[in-house]
Structure formats: C-alpha cells, structure tokens
Design a protein around this motif. Structure first.
Motif, PDB file in Angstrom:
ATOM      1  N   ARG A   4      -1.133  12.350  -6.213  1.00 39.82           N
ATOM      2  CA  ARG A   4      -2.175  11.528  -6.838  1.00 39.82           C
ATOM      3  C   ARG A   4      -1.586  10.277  -7.480  1.00 39.82           C
ATOM      4  NH1 ARG A   4      -1.632  12.669 -12.100  1.00 39.82           N
ATOM      5  NH2 ARG A   4      -0.814  14.709 -12.636  1.00 39.82           N
ATOM      6  N   VAL A   5      -0.365  10.387  -8.000  1.00 41.26           N
ATOM      7  CA  VAL A   5       0.300   9.212  -8.579  1.00 41.26           C
ATOM      8  C   VAL A   5       0.648   8.224  -7.472  1.00 41.26           C
ATOM      9  CG1 VAL A   5       2.310   8.420  -9.873  1.00 41.26           C
ATOM     10  CG2 VAL A   5       1.190  10.554 -10.512  1.00 41.26           C
ATOM     11  N   PHE A   6       1.163   8.734  -6.358  1.00 44.39           N
ATOM     12  CA  PHE A   6       1.477   7.869  -5.220  1.00 44.39           C
ATOM     13  C   PHE A   6       0.216   7.200  -4.692  1.00 44.39           C
ATOM     14  CE2 PHE A   6       2.255   7.067  -0.695  1.00 44.39           C
ATOM     15  CZ  PHE A   6       3.412   6.308  -0.784  1.00 44.39           C
ATOM     16  N   ASP A   7      -0.863   7.965  -4.581  1.00 47.01           N
ATOM     17  CA  ASP A   7      -2.136   7.409  -4.098  1.00 47.01           C
ATOM     18  C   ASP A   7      -2.664   6.321  -5.022  1.00 47.01           C
ATOM     19  OD1 ASP A   7      -2.085   9.058  -1.902  1.00 47.01           O
ATOM     20  OD2 ASP A   7      -3.399  10.581  -2.799  1.00 47.01           O
ATOM     21  N   LYS A   8      -2.384   6.426  -6.315  1.00 44.07           N
ATOM     22  CA  LYS A   8      -2.803   5.396  -7.269  1.00 44.07           C
ATOM     23  C   LYS A   8      -2.124   4.065  -6.952  1.00 44.07           C
ATOM     24  CE  LYS A   8      -0.978   4.977 -11.291  1.00 44.07           C
ATOM     25  NZ  LYS A   8      -0.474   5.082 -12.649  1.00 44.07           N
ATOM     26  N   PHE A   9      -0.830   4.115  -6.649  1.00 46.18           N
ATOM     27  CA  PHE A   9      -0.110   2.879  -6.319  1.00 46.18           C
ATOM     28  C   PHE A   9      -0.534   2.325  -4.963  1.00 46.18           C
ATOM     29  CE2 PHE A   9       3.063   4.804  -9.286  1.00 46.18           C
ATOM     30  CZ  PHE A   9       2.869   3.875 -10.290  1.00 46.18           C
ATOM     31  N   VAL A  10      -0.825   3.202  -4.019  1.00 41.89           N
ATOM     32  CA  VAL A  10      -1.308   2.760  -2.705  1.00 41.89           C
ATOM     33  C   VAL A  10      -2.636   2.028  -2.865  1.00 41.89           C
ATOM     34  CG1 VAL A  10      -2.156   3.525  -0.461  1.00 41.89           C
ATOM     35  CG2 VAL A  10      -0.079   4.522  -1.404  1.00 41.89           C
ATOM     36  N   ALA A  11      -3.520   2.569  -3.689  1.00 44.59           N
ATOM     37  CA  ALA A  11      -4.815   1.921  -3.919  1.00 44.59           C
ATOM     38  C   ALA A  11      -4.645   0.605  -4.676  1.00 44.59           C
ATOM     39  CB  ALA A  11      -5.729   2.860  -4.703  1.00 44.59           C
ATOM     40  N   GLN A  12      -3.711   0.574  -5.613  1.00 40.56           N
ATOM     41  CA  GLN A  12      -3.483  -0.635  -6.410  1.00 40.56           C
ATOM     42  C   GLN A  12      -3.035  -1.804  -5.530  1.00 40.56           C
ATOM     43  OE1 GLN A  12      -0.647  -0.023  -9.548  1.00 40.56           O
ATOM     44  NE2 GLN A  12      -0.513  -2.185 -10.050  1.00 40.56           N
ATOM     45  N   TYR A  13      -2.175  -1.530  -4.549  1.00 39.95           N
ATOM     46  CA  TYR A  13      -1.648  -2.587  -3.682  1.00 39.95           C
ATOM     47  C   TYR A  13      -2.331  -2.627  -2.314  1.00 39.95           C
ATOM     48  CZ  TYR A  13       2.050  -2.958  -7.148  1.00 39.95           C
ATOM     49  OH  TYR A  13       2.744  -3.130  -8.313  1.00 39.95           O
ATOM     50  N   SER A  14      -3.413  -1.888  -2.125  1.00 41.65           N
ATOM     51  CA  SER A  14      -4.161  -1.829  -0.856  1.00 41.65           C
ATOM     52  C   SER A  14      -3.245  -1.524   0.320  1.00 41.65           C
ATOM     53  CB  SER A  14      -4.908  -3.137  -0.614  1.00 41.65           C
ATOM     54  OG  SER A  14      -5.808  -3.393  -1.657  1.00 41.65           O
ATOM     55  N   GLY A  15      -2.422  -0.522   0.166  1.00 41.23           N
ATOM     56  CA  GLY A  15      -1.433  -0.178   1.184  1.00 41.23           C
ATOM     57  C   GLY A  15      -2.019   0.389   2.458  1.00 41.23           C
ATOM     58  N   ASN A  16      -3.121   1.096   2.356  1.00 39.51           N
ATOM     59  CA  ASN A  16      -3.725   1.705   3.543  1.00 39.51           C
ATOM     60  C   ASN A  16      -4.894   0.910   4.098  1.00 39.51           C
ATOM     61  OD1 ASN A  16      -1.984   3.874   3.737  1.00 39.51           O
ATOM     62  ND2 ASN A  16      -3.207   5.152   2.390  1.00 39.51           N
ATOM     63  N   LYS A  17      -5.010  -0.336   3.699  1.00 38.00           N
ATOM     64  CA  LYS A  17      -6.087  -1.168   4.204  1.00 38.00           C
ATOM     65  C   LYS A  17      -5.846  -1.465   5.680  1.00 38.00           C
ATOM     66  CE  LYS A  17      -8.688  -5.257   2.925  1.00 38.00           C
ATOM     67  NZ  LYS A  17      -8.760  -6.402   2.015  1.00 38.00           N
ATOM     68  N   TYR A  18      -6.854  -1.250   6.498  1.00 38.71           N
ATOM     69  CA  TYR A  18      -6.806  -1.448   7.948  1.00 38.71           C
ATOM     70  C   TYR A  18      -5.823  -0.501   8.647  1.00 38.71           C
ATOM     71  CZ  TYR A  18      -9.014  -5.785   6.486  1.00 38.71           C
ATOM     72  OH  TYR A  18      -9.839  -6.714   5.897  1.00 38.71           O
ATOM     73  N   VAL A  19      -5.536   0.643   8.057  1.00 40.99           N
ATOM     74  CA  VAL A  19      -4.619   1.624   8.640  1.00 40.99           C
ATOM     75  C   VAL A  19      -5.425   2.802   9.143  1.00 40.99           C
ATOM     76  CG1 VAL A  19      -2.727   3.199   8.162  1.00 40.99           C
ATOM     77  CG2 VAL A  19      -2.718   0.934   7.150  1.00 40.99           C
ATOM     78  N   ARG A  20      -5.151   3.231  10.374  1.00 39.62           N
ATOM     79  CA  ARG A  20      -5.866   4.371  10.936  1.00 39.62           C
ATOM     80  C   ARG A  20      -5.063   5.657  10.847  1.00 39.62           C
ATOM     81  NH1 ARG A  20      -8.375   1.901  16.457  1.00 39.62           N
ATOM     82  NH2 ARG A  20      -9.647   0.297  15.458  1.00 39.62           N
ATOM     83  N   PRO A  73       5.469  -1.064   9.736  1.00 40.88           N
ATOM     84  CA  PRO A  73       5.040  -0.886   8.341  1.00 40.88           C
ATOM     85  C   PRO A  73       6.137  -1.223   7.333  1.00 40.88           C
ATOM     86  CG  PRO A  73       4.361   0.994   9.631  1.00 40.88           C
ATOM     87  CD  PRO A  73       5.248   0.157  10.505  1.00 40.88           C
ATOM     88  N   ASN A  74       7.396  -0.983   7.681  1.00 42.50           N
ATOM     89  CA  ASN A  74       8.481  -1.343   6.773  1.00 42.50           C
ATOM     90  C   ASN A  74       8.515  -2.850   6.532  1.00 42.50           C
ATOM     91  OD1 ASN A  74       9.326   1.261   6.387  1.00 42.50           O
ATOM     92  ND2 ASN A  74      10.996   1.144   7.862  1.00 42.50           N
ATOM     93  N   GLU A  75       8.144  -3.630   7.538  1.00 46.34           N
ATOM     94  CA  GLU A  75       8.131  -5.080   7.396  1.00 46.34           C
ATOM     95  C   GLU A  75       6.889  -5.574   6.658  1.00 46.34           C
ATOM     96  OE1 GLU A  75       8.307  -6.732  11.272  1.00 46.34           O
ATOM     97  OE2 GLU A  75      10.356  -6.073  11.645  1.00 46.34           O
ATOM     98  N   LYS A  76       5.729  -4.957   6.936  1.00 48.61           N
ATOM     99  CA  LYS A  76       4.467  -5.537   6.486  1.00 48.61           C
ATOM    100  C   LYS A  76       3.907  -4.951   5.196  1.00 48.61           C
ATOM    101  CE  LYS A  76       3.206  -6.936  11.078  1.00 48.61           C
ATOM    102  NZ  LYS A  76       2.177  -7.138  12.034  1.00 48.61           N
ATOM    103  N   ARG A  77       4.181  -3.704   4.903  1.00 49.86           N
ATOM    104  CA  ARG A  77       3.592  -3.098   3.712  1.00 49.86           C
ATOM    105  C   ARG A  77       4.313  -3.546   2.450  1.00 49.86           C
ATOM    106  NH1 ARG A  77       2.442   2.771   6.141  1.00 49.86           N
ATOM    107  NH2 ARG A  77       0.554   2.212   7.255  1.00 49.86           N
ATOM    108  N   ASN A  78       3.590  -3.499   1.376  1.00 47.24           N
ATOM    109  CA  ASN A  78       4.100  -3.950   0.098  1.00 47.24           C
ATOM    110  C   ASN A  78       5.163  -2.984  -0.415  1.00 47.24           C
ATOM    111  OD1 ASN A  78       4.436  -5.038  -2.450  1.00 47.24           O
ATOM    112  ND2 ASN A  78       2.248  -5.445  -2.703  1.00 47.24           N
TER     113      ASN A  78
END
Length: 87
Positions: A4-20, A73-78
C-alpha cells in the motif's frame, strides 16, 4: 515491505498511467530480484528468470518478461517512485 505504501508513490507520480500489463510493481519486483541475486545486466536477469519460469508467476512477478519489457519502463518511468519508497 507494504504494498500500500508503494502504491501510494505510484499514484503520486502516475506511474501506472497508460499501462496495461507491466505495472510499476512488476518492474520493482524484477529489479529488486536482480539486485538481490547480484545480476550484472538485464540479459542475465532474463536468463535466470526464464530458468525458474514455473515459480515466477506464483511470486507475483507477472506472466512474461523480455528485455524490452524491462528496459523501456526503466527509461520512461519516474525514478522517484522507487527512490521515495526506499526512503
């Protein structure tokens, strides 16, 4: 480590936006596995994961992995998602 802590940071930086399929959590699990098993490159990480293909799905890594699935993803994700999670 709480997901849940990891998911909080993913949501904060929109890490899973446009990811299937290959989510930030999948990427983090693969890269952490590579660090803990002391893999020198993505190629050797892919080789060891393919050797244990029947166990990988049950560990929560996902279904399939290629070098391009991991390198893009290593290149493009925050990077701040993992940095903030580590702190």
């Amino acid at each position: 480590m709480p997901q849940r802590v990891f998911d909080k940071f993913v949501a904060q930086y929109s890490g899973n936006k446009y990811v299937r399929h290959f989510t930030c959590l999948n990427q983090w699990l693969y890269m952490t596995f590579g660090q803990l098993t002391n893999r020198d490159s993505l190629h050797y990480l892919i080789v060891i994961i393919d050797a244990h293909k029947n166990k990988v799905y049950h560990l929560g890594f996902g279904k399939s992995l290629t070098r391009s699935n991991l390198s893009k993803p290593n290149e493009k994700r925050n990077y701040r998602i993992c940095k903030d999670f580590a702190y």
